[in-house]
Enzyme design. Structure first.
Site, PDB file in Angstrom:
ATOM      1  N   THR A 121       0.809  -1.218   0.000  1.00 24.18           N
ATOM      2  CA  THR A 121       0.000   0.000   0.000  1.00 24.18           C
ATOM      3  C   THR A 121       0.848   1.276   0.000  1.00 24.18           C
ATOM      4  O   THR A 121       1.966   1.277   0.540  1.00 24.18           O
ATOM      5  CB  THR A 121      -0.904  -0.007   1.254  1.00 24.18           C
ATOM      6  N   ASP A 122       0.281   2.347  -0.548  1.00 24.96           N
ATOM      7  CA  ASP A 122       0.973   3.647  -0.501  1.00 24.96           C
ATOM      8  C   ASP A 122       1.115   4.154   0.941  1.00 24.96           C
ATOM      9  O   ASP A 122       1.928   5.030   1.215  1.00 24.96           O
ATOM     10  CB  ASP A 122       0.246   4.688  -1.367  1.00 24.96           C
ATOM     11  N   GLU A 123       0.320   3.590   1.864  1.00 19.81           N
ATOM     12  CA  GLU A 123       0.359   4.075   3.256  1.00 19.81           C
ATOM     13  C   GLU A 123       1.705   3.798   3.929  1.00 19.81           C
ATOM     14  O   GLU A 123       2.002   4.388   4.956  1.00 19.81           O
ATOM     15  CB  GLU A 123      -0.776   3.459   4.077  1.00 19.81           C
ATOM     16  N   TYR A 145      -1.768  -0.395  11.119  1.00 26.78           N
ATOM     17  CA  TYR A 145      -1.956  -1.072   9.825  1.00 26.78           C
ATOM     18  C   TYR A 145      -0.767  -0.833   8.900  1.00 26.78           C
ATOM     19  O   TYR A 145      -0.136  -1.772   8.411  1.00 26.78           O
ATOM     20  CB  TYR A 145      -3.250  -0.590   9.144  1.00 26.78           C
ATOM     21  N   LYS A 149       2.217  -3.351   7.410  1.00 22.02           N
ATOM     22  CA  LYS A 149       2.449  -3.566   5.981  1.00 22.02           C
ATOM     23  C   LYS A 149       3.897  -3.196   5.607  1.00 22.02           C
ATOM     24  O   LYS A 149       4.523  -3.871   4.795  1.00 22.02           O
ATOM     25  CB  LYS A 149       1.473  -2.731   5.143  1.00 22.02           C
TER      26      LYS A 149
HETATM   27  P1  NAD Z   1     -10.023  -7.005   2.340  1.00 18.54           P
HETATM   28  O1  NAD Z   1     -10.044  -6.667   3.792  1.00 18.54           O
HETATM   29  O2  NAD Z   1     -11.243  -6.801   1.519  1.00 18.54           O
HETATM   30  O3  NAD Z   1      -9.611  -8.534   2.152  1.00 18.54           O
HETATM   31  C1  NAD Z   1      -8.623  -9.159   2.897  1.00 18.54           C
HETATM   32  C2  NAD Z   1      -8.774 -10.655   2.713  1.00 18.54           C
HETATM   33  O4  NAD Z   1      -7.740 -11.324   3.437  1.00 18.54           O
HETATM   34  C3  NAD Z   1     -10.109 -11.201   3.244  1.00 18.54           C
HETATM   35  O5  NAD Z   1     -10.672 -12.096   2.321  1.00 18.54           O
HETATM   36  C4  NAD Z   1      -9.709 -11.931   4.528  1.00 18.54           C
HETATM   37  O6  NAD Z   1     -10.567 -13.002   4.869  1.00 18.54           O
HETATM   38  C5  NAD Z   1      -8.314 -12.399   4.166  1.00 18.54           C
HETATM   39  N1  NAD Z   1      -7.484 -12.660   5.341  1.00 18.54           N
HETATM   40  C6  NAD Z   1      -7.324 -11.855   6.434  1.00 18.54           C
HETATM   41  N2  NAD Z   1      -6.481 -12.440   7.307  1.00 18.54           N
HETATM   42  C7  NAD Z   1      -6.099 -13.616   6.748  1.00 18.54           C
HETATM   43  C8  NAD Z   1      -5.221 -14.651   7.163  1.00 18.54           C
HETATM   44  N3  NAD Z   1      -4.604 -14.605   8.335  1.00 18.54           N
HETATM   45  N4  NAD Z   1      -5.053 -15.711   6.345  1.00 18.54           N
HETATM   46  C9  NAD Z   1      -5.700 -15.789   5.154  1.00 18.54           C
HETATM   47  N5  NAD Z   1      -6.564 -14.850   4.731  1.00 18.54           N
HETATM   48  C10 NAD Z   1      -6.738 -13.759   5.501  1.00 18.54           C
HETATM   49  O7  NAD Z   1      -8.793  -6.227   1.765  1.00 18.54           O
HETATM   50  P2  NAD Z   1      -8.501  -5.587   0.335  1.00 18.54           P
HETATM   51  O8  NAD Z   1      -8.938  -4.182   0.353  1.00 18.54           O
HETATM   52  O9  NAD Z   1      -8.960  -6.500  -0.722  1.00 18.54           O
HETATM   53  O10 NAD Z   1      -6.896  -5.563   0.368  1.00 18.54           O
HETATM   54  C11 NAD Z   1      -6.140  -6.642  -0.148  1.00 18.54           C
HETATM   55  C12 NAD Z   1      -4.672  -6.318  -0.050  1.00 18.54           C
HETATM   56  O11 NAD Z   1      -4.401  -5.115  -0.767  1.00 18.54           O
HETATM   57  C13 NAD Z   1      -4.187  -6.068   1.371  1.00 18.54           C
HETATM   58  O12 NAD Z   1      -2.921  -6.637   1.516  1.00 18.54           O
HETATM   59  C14 NAD Z   1      -4.120  -4.550   1.485  1.00 18.54           C
HETATM   60  O13 NAD Z   1      -3.142  -4.167   2.422  1.00 18.54           O
HETATM   61  C15 NAD Z   1      -3.739  -4.180   0.076  1.00 18.54           C
HETATM   62  N6  NAD Z   1      -4.176  -2.854  -0.372  1.00 18.54           N
HETATM   63  C16 NAD Z   1      -5.480  -2.461  -0.229  1.00 18.54           C
HETATM   64  C17 NAD Z   1      -5.863  -1.216  -0.730  1.00 18.54           C
HETATM   65  C18 NAD Z   1      -7.290  -0.720  -0.611  1.00 18.54           C
HETATM   66  O14 NAD Z   1      -7.542   0.449  -0.907  1.00 18.54           O
HETATM   67  N7  NAD Z   1      -8.272  -1.548  -0.246  1.00 18.54           N
HETATM   68  C19 NAD Z   1      -4.928  -0.398  -1.356  1.00 18.54           C
HETATM   69  C20 NAD Z   1      -3.603  -0.839  -1.483  1.00 18.54           C
HETATM   70  C21 NAD Z   1      -3.253  -2.076  -0.994  1.00 18.54           C
HETATM   71  O1  DAU Z   2      -4.126   4.039   0.551  1.00 18.63           O
HETATM   72  C1  DAU Z   2      -4.361   2.663   0.487  1.00 18.63           C
HETATM   73  C2  DAU Z   2      -5.137   2.246   1.693  1.00 18.63           C
HETATM   74  O2  DAU Z   2      -6.454   2.752   1.509  1.00 18.63           O
HETATM   75  C3  DAU Z   2      -5.175   0.734   1.916  1.00 18.63           C
HETATM   76  O3  DAU Z   2      -3.878   0.281   2.167  1.00 18.63           O
HETATM   77  C4  DAU Z   2      -6.099   0.386   3.087  1.00 18.63           C
HETATM   78  O4  DAU Z   2      -6.206  -1.026   3.219  1.00 18.63           O
HETATM   79  C5  DAU Z   2      -7.451   0.973   2.815  1.00 18.63           C
HETATM   80  O5  DAU Z   2      -8.291   0.747   3.933  1.00 18.63           O
HETATM   81  C6  DAU Z   2      -7.357   2.478   2.541  1.00 18.63           C
HETATM   82  O6  DAU Z   2      -6.973   3.202   3.740  1.00 18.63           O
HETATM   83  P1  DAU Z   2      -7.625   4.620   4.100  1.00 18.63           P
HETATM   84  O7  DAU Z   2      -7.488   4.839   5.553  1.00 18.63           O
HETATM   85  O8  DAU Z   2      -7.140   5.683   3.184  1.00 18.63           O
HETATM   86  O9  DAU Z   2      -9.143   4.282   3.688  1.00 18.63           O
HETATM   87  P2  DAU Z   2     -10.554   4.542   4.418  1.00 18.63           P
HETATM   88  O10 DAU Z   2     -11.597   4.130   3.433  1.00 18.63           O
HETATM   89  O11 DAU Z   2     -10.603   3.974   5.782  1.00 18.63           O
HETATM   90  O12 DAU Z   2     -10.573   6.129   4.541  1.00 18.63           O
HETATM   91  C7  DAU Z   2     -10.413   6.958   3.407  1.00 18.63           C
HETATM   92  C8  DAU Z   2     -10.454   8.413   3.883  1.00 18.63           C
HETATM   93  O13 DAU Z   2     -11.766   8.702   4.366  1.00 18.63           O
HETATM   94  C9  DAU Z   2      -9.528   8.692   5.045  1.00 18.63           C
HETATM   95  O14 DAU Z   2      -9.004  10.000   4.916  1.00 18.63           O
HETATM   96  C10 DAU Z   2     -10.442   8.613   6.275  1.00 18.63           C
HETATM   97  C11 DAU Z   2     -11.767   9.111   5.733  1.00 18.63           C
HETATM   98  N1  DAU Z   2     -12.962   8.524   6.366  1.00 18.63           N
HETATM   99  C12 DAU Z   2     -13.072   7.183   6.416  1.00 18.63           C
HETATM  100  C13 DAU Z   2     -14.166   6.590   6.995  1.00 18.63           C
HETATM  101  C14 DAU Z   2     -14.287   5.078   7.064  1.00 18.63           C
HETATM  102  C15 DAU Z   2     -13.967   9.356   6.846  1.00 18.63           C
HETATM  103  O15 DAU Z   2     -13.891  10.588   6.766  1.00 18.63           O
HETATM  104  N2  DAU Z   2     -15.061   8.760   7.419  1.00 18.63           N
HETATM  105  C16 DAU Z   2     -15.202   7.424   7.538  1.00 18.63           C
HETATM  106  O16 DAU Z   2     -16.215   6.961   8.098  1.00 18.63           O
END
Ligand code: NAD
Ligand code: DAU
Length: 338
Positions: A121-123, A145, A149
């Site tokens: 992730t970019d985070e 988190y 990562k």
């Molecule tokens: P998500 O929370 O929707 O899915 C995570 C999945 O991992 C789920 O199916 C969960 O059951 C599984 N999981 C959790 N713990 C586990 C374990 N111990 N063993 C096996 N499976 C397990 O997440 P997502 O948004 O699809 O993110 C997927 C990946 O991409 C993550 O690694 C996250 O850090 C990364 N990522 C997410 C975003 C985003 O914006 N959502 C952006 C950049 C990177």
């Molecule tokens: O940048 C990539 C990341 O994006 C991934 O690695 C993470 O897994 C994913 O959860 C996401 O993280 P963020 O913290 O950026 O996403 P989130 O959807 O939780 O929040 C997006 C923005 O919105 C953040 O600035 C917080 C704000 N927010 C979020 C929620 C849930 C609100 O203002 N209100 C809310 O209720």
């Protein structure tokens, strides 16, 4: 290719599995623990596809990994605890899954000489007020988190340097699209708006995120899997950056609601102000994002509107308790004042 896709029942992993089966004819084994965020129904349309199979198991369980990995050419690891707010409330599982789980997968890849693609992730770079992160930017994670990562990324790189394991890391920006669990900003706001519930905006709503449509990110991961250089990191960011408040206003427009639903609530502790990624390196492998934010958001709102079968069981289950813990008190206090 025969792929072990860990975390493939989640939001991005299921989009990736769908793309690889349908567009590339890959054989896929999904290994997923099915936490609250993992949903077998995310893969429902792949069940009948030849070469697709699902196993329930945790990535930190070496025996489960050994069974699932048999016959694979490569591992793609999506499995993670992914929600920043949950990592602030309960960091424990983040250390176990994102840290130890990644280690167990790396060991399995090392023993078998397999390629390991880590989805990151970019985070991990922390917050950037101006400019854009490149793959050379220092790691400065802010939340449990993102720290878990970043730790996983360092471990992944160490397996390349120390053991010569073919590791690659793809760092994505904020994904959105169908099947995203409604704890995240966009699906939470869409479902609340559809229901006429308050939209809880953290702080002043001016935090900026770099939005990428989930299918674009899934394609970037496939590109790195096929054409990436072992040992390298690739950023994959979306084409548009947007402050949260603008995202919320766009959702109100798409759902026909007005801004009286917006509630400014207490900010997230340690809230990163802005993310921004340069994706020049992965563009050099032939990838580019295809979906602009306006179009992707419209598609996403339409998907949630048309797929209540998917989110209704979520909204009435564990999510309800989570929502009450995270927002209940603060929204009630606000409601009492009006
Ligand atoms: P998500 O929370 O929707 O899915 C995570 C999945 O991992 C789920 O199916 C969960 O059951 C599984 N999981 C959790 N713990 C586990 C374990 N111990 N063993 C096996 N499976 C397990 O997440 P997502 O948004 O699809 O993110 C997927 C990946 O991409 C993550 O690694 C996250 O850090 C990364 N990522 C997410 C975003 C985003 O914006 N959502 C952006 C950049 C990177
Ligand atoms: O940048 C990539 C990341 O994006 C991934 O690695 C993470 O897994 C994913 O959860 C996401 O993280 P963020 O913290 O950026 O996403 P989130 O959807 O939780 O929040 C997006 C923005 O919105 C953040 O600035 C917080 C704000 N927010 C979020 C929620 C849930 C609100 O203002 N209100 C809310 O209720």
């Amino acid at each position: 290719m025969r792929l072990l896709v860990c975390g493939g029942a989640g939001f991005i992993g299921s989009a990736f599995a769908r793309q690889r089966v349908r567009e590339h004819g890959d054989e896929i084994v999904v290994l997923d623990k099915l936490t609250y965020a993992g949903r077998e129904e995310n893969l429902r349309d792949l069940r009948a596809e030849p070469g697709f199979s699902f196993r329930r198991g945790a990535i930190e369980d070496a025996a489960a990994v050994a069974e699932a990995i048999a016959g694979a050419d490569a591992v793609v690891n999506f499995a993670a605890e992914t929600h920043v707010d949950r990592s602030i409330a309960e960091p424990d599982a983040f250390v176990d899954t994102n840290g130890r789980g990644t280690y167990v997968l790396l060991e399995a890849a090392r023993e078998r000489g397999l390629r390991h693609v880590q989805v990151s992730t970019d985070e991990v770079y922390g917050s950037i007020e101006e400019g854009t992160f490149t793959e050379e930017s220092p790691l400065a994670p802010s939340s449990p988190y993102s720290a878990s990562k970043a730790g996983a990324d360092l471990l992944v790189s160490s397996y390349f340097h120390t053991f010569g394991t073919e590791t690659l890391i793809v760092r994505g920006s904020n994904n959105y699209g169908p099947y995203q669990y409604p704890e995240k900003l966009i699906p939470l706001m869409v479902l609340n708006a559809l229901a006429g519930d308050p939209l809880p905006v953290y702080g002043d709503g001016m935090n900026v995120r770099n939005w990428i449509y989930v299918e674009d990110f899934a394609r970037a991961i496939g590109t790195v899997l096929e054409r990436g250089e072992p040992g390298e990191v690739y950023n994959a960011g979306g084409p548009d950056e947007c402050p949260n408040l603008e995202v919320v206003h766009a959702i109100l427009r798409h759902t026909g609601r007005d801004e009286s639903l917006i509630e400014f609530v207490t900010d997230r502790p340690g809230h990163d102000r802005r993310y921004s990624l340069s994706s020049e390196k992965v563009r050099g492998l032939g990838w580019e994002p295809r979906v602009r934010f306006d179009e992707g958001l419209e598609r996403t709102v339409a998907w949630y509107r048309d797929n209540a079968w998917w989110w209704e069981p979520i909204r009435s289950g564990e999510y309800r308790e989570y929502y009450e813990r995270q927002y209940g008190r603060v929204l009630r206090v606000k409601g009492d004042r009006t």
